[in-house]
Scaffold this motif. Structure first.
Motif, PDB file in Angstrom:
ATOM      1  N   ASP A   1      22.007 -12.103  18.686  1.00  0.00           N
ATOM      2  CA  ASP A   1      23.145 -11.038  18.674  1.00  0.00           C
ATOM      3  C   ASP A   1      23.308  -9.716  17.819  1.00  0.00           C
ATOM      4  N   ALA A   2      21.594  -9.447  17.508  1.00  0.00           N
ATOM      5  CA  ALA A   2      21.595  -8.390  16.718  1.00  0.00           C
ATOM      6  C   ALA A   2      20.943  -7.428  17.634  1.00  0.00           C
ATOM      7  N   ASP A   3      21.270  -6.030  17.215  1.00  0.00           N
ATOM      8  CA  ASP A   3      20.438  -4.930  17.827  1.00  0.00           C
ATOM      9  C   ASP A   3      19.526  -4.529  16.759  1.00  0.00           C
ATOM     10  N   GLU A   4      18.045  -4.737  17.057  1.00  0.00           N
ATOM     11  CA  GLU A   4      16.966  -4.349  16.149  1.00  0.00           C
ATOM     12  C   GLU A   4      15.820  -3.433  16.872  1.00  0.00           C
ATOM     13  N   ALA A   5      15.261  -2.766  16.024  1.00  0.00           N
ATOM     14  CA  ALA A   5      14.201  -1.910  16.589  1.00  0.00           C
ATOM     15  C   ALA A   5      12.988  -1.720  15.530  1.00  0.00           C
ATOM     16  N   ILE A   6      11.840  -1.652  16.249  1.00  0.00           N
ATOM     17  CA  ILE A   6      10.804  -1.198  15.370  1.00  0.00           C
ATOM     18  C   ILE A   6      10.436   0.327  15.843  1.00  0.00           C
ATOM     19  N   LEU A   7      10.375   1.100  14.826  1.00  0.00           N
ATOM     20  CA  LEU A   7      10.054   2.514  15.056  1.00  0.00           C
ATOM     21  C   LEU A   7       8.735   3.065  14.336  1.00  0.00           C
ATOM     22  N   LEU A   8       8.316   4.019  14.964  1.00  0.00           N
ATOM     23  CA  LEU A   8       7.100   4.760  14.426  1.00  0.00           C
ATOM     24  C   LEU A   8       7.353   6.138  14.292  1.00  0.00           C
ATOM     25  N   GLY A   9       6.692   6.877  13.287  1.00  0.00           N
ATOM     26  CA  GLY A   9       6.967   8.126  12.859  1.00  0.00           C
ATOM     27  C   GLY A   9       5.941   8.784  11.855  1.00  0.00           C
ATOM     28  N   VAL A  10       5.986   9.909  11.470  1.00  0.00           N
ATOM     29  CA  VAL A  10       5.198  10.530  10.467  1.00  0.00           C
ATOM     30  C   VAL A  10       5.734  10.379   8.995  1.00  0.00           C
ATOM     31  N   PHE A  11       5.150  10.173   8.052  1.00  0.00           N
ATOM     32  CA  PHE A  11       5.891  10.007   6.701  1.00  0.00           C
ATOM     33  C   PHE A  11       5.656  11.592   6.086  1.00  0.00           C
ATOM     34  N   PHE A  12       6.961  12.219   6.308  1.00  0.00           N
ATOM     35  CA  PHE A  12       6.902  13.525   5.579  1.00  0.00           C
ATOM     36  C   PHE A  12       7.895  13.817   4.596  1.00  0.00           C
TER      37      PHE A  12
ATOM     38  N   ARG B   1       0.904  -1.224   0.039  1.00  0.00           N
ATOM     39  CA  ARG B   1       0.142   0.072  -0.041  1.00  0.00           C
ATOM     40  C   ARG B   1       0.950   1.195  -0.113  1.00  0.00           C
ATOM     41  N   ARG B   2       0.418   2.025  -0.866  1.00  0.00           N
ATOM     42  CA  ARG B   2       1.077   3.654  -0.487  1.00  0.00           C
ATOM     43  C   ARG B   2       1.138   4.261   0.770  1.00  0.00           C
ATOM     44  N   ILE B   3       2.158   4.547   1.147  1.00  0.00           N
ATOM     45  CA  ILE B   3       2.063   5.403   2.232  1.00  0.00           C
ATOM     46  C   ILE B   3       2.098   6.933   1.939  1.00  0.00           C
ATOM     47  N   ASP B   4       1.118   7.682   2.499  1.00  0.00           N
ATOM     48  CA  ASP B   4       1.091   9.038   1.753  1.00  0.00           C
ATOM     49  C   ASP B   4       1.677   9.986   2.816  1.00  0.00           C
ATOM     50  N   HIS B   5       1.771  11.292   2.486  1.00  0.00           N
ATOM     51  CA  HIS B   5       2.307  12.284   3.199  1.00  0.00           C
ATOM     52  C   HIS B   5       1.462  12.832   4.120  1.00  0.00           C
ATOM     53  N   GLY B   6       2.007  12.738   5.548  1.00  0.00           N
ATOM     54  CA  GLY B   6       1.288  12.987   6.703  1.00  0.00           C
ATOM     55  C   GLY B   6       0.614  11.798   7.369  1.00  0.00           C
ATOM     56  N   GLU B   7       0.866  10.611   6.877  1.00  0.00           N
ATOM     57  CA  GLU B   7       0.456   9.358   7.630  1.00  0.00           C
ATOM     58  C   GLU B   7       1.339   8.978   8.533  1.00  0.00           C
ATOM     59  N   LYS B   8       0.750   8.163   9.529  1.00  0.00           N
ATOM     60  CA  LYS B   8       1.910   7.380  10.378  1.00  0.00           C
ATOM     61  C   LYS B   8       2.482   6.326   9.592  1.00  0.00           C
ATOM     62  N   ALA B   9       3.656   6.040   9.822  1.00  0.00           N
ATOM     63  CA  ALA B   9       4.459   4.826   9.250  1.00  0.00           C
ATOM     64  C   ALA B   9       5.278   4.017  10.167  1.00  0.00           C
ATOM     65  N   GLY B  10       5.953   3.073  10.007  1.00  0.00           N
ATOM     66  CA  GLY B  10       6.616   2.196  10.882  1.00  0.00           C
ATOM     67  C   GLY B  10       7.693   1.895  10.097  1.00  0.00           C
ATOM     68  N   MET B  11       8.909   1.480  10.749  1.00  0.00           N
ATOM     69  CA  MET B  11      10.424   1.098  10.216  1.00  0.00           C
ATOM     70  C   MET B  11      10.915   0.129  10.852  1.00  0.00           C
ATOM     71  N   TYR B  12      11.418  -0.769  10.381  1.00  0.00           N
ATOM     72  CA  TYR B  12      12.489  -2.004  11.013  1.00  0.00           C
ATOM     73  C   TYR B  12      13.802  -1.418  10.624  1.00  0.00           C
ATOM     74  N   VAL B  13      14.542  -1.140  11.886  1.00  0.00           N
ATOM     75  CA  VAL B  13      15.973  -1.146  11.485  1.00  0.00           C
ATOM     76  C   VAL B  13      16.808  -1.955  12.495  1.00  0.00           C
ATOM     77  N   THR B  14      18.210  -2.112  11.756  1.00  0.00           N
ATOM     78  CA  THR B  14      18.973  -3.108  12.513  1.00  0.00           C
ATOM     79  C   THR B  14      20.319  -2.181  12.628  1.00  0.00           C
ATOM     80  N   TRP B  15      21.224  -2.501  13.606  1.00  0.00           N
ATOM     81  CA  TRP B  15      22.706  -1.930  13.938  1.00  0.00           C
ATOM     82  C   TRP B  15      23.525  -2.669  13.262  1.00  0.00           C
ATOM     83  N   TYR B  16      24.250  -1.857  12.393  1.00  0.00           N
ATOM     84  CA  TYR B  16      25.626  -2.345  11.760  1.00  0.00           C
ATOM     85  C   TYR B  16      26.757  -1.662  12.504  1.00  0.00           C
ATOM     86  N   ASP B  17      27.792  -2.318  12.992  1.00  0.00           N
ATOM     87  CA  ASP B  17      28.792  -1.830  13.356  1.00  0.00           C
ATOM     88  C   ASP B  17      29.573  -0.873  12.493  1.00  0.00           C
ATOM     89  N   GLU B  18      29.566  -1.165  11.328  1.00  0.00           N
ATOM     90  CA  GLU B  18      30.318  -0.207  10.321  1.00  0.00           C
ATOM     91  C   GLU B  18      29.582   1.060   9.743  1.00  0.00           C
TER      92      GLU B  18
END
Length: 89
Positions: A65-76, A24-41
């Motif tokens: 042994d990985a650092d991962e996170a689910i984030l929420l924010g506004v798509f802008f 689905r398209r995420i439109d300007h001003g909508e809330k969205a989520g992101m999965y992120v991971t940590w890389y030492d480099e």
């Protein structure tokens, strides 16, 4: 050395506008989520973008042994802003 907060590190980082789960398209001003991971480099790296309906509640399954996170924010302007951490392992 402690790792920086993923929400602070990813605030304002560019992201795609299509949900990686349902396409689905995420439109300007909508809330969205992101999965992120940590890389030492490279620090925190965005891996997946989700619409709010598809965004998981937590990192599951976790990667050993990985650092991962689910984030929420506004798509802008093709960026995630006002980012908060929903879950971090």
């Amino acid at each position: 050395m402690s790792r920086p907060d993923p929400a602070a590190a990813m605030n304002g980082v560019g992201t795609g506008h299509i949900c990686d789960r349902c396409n689905r398209r995420i439109d300007h001003g909508e809330k969205a989520g992101m999965y992120v991971t940590w890389y030492d480099e490279g620090g925190w790296t965005p891996r997946r973008t989700y619409c709010l309906d598809c965004c998981p509640e937590g990192v599951d399954p976790t990667t050993d042994d990985a650092d991962e996170a689910i984030l929420l924010g506004v798509f802008f302007a093709h960026r995630l802003v006002s980012v908060t951490v929903r879950d971090r392992n």
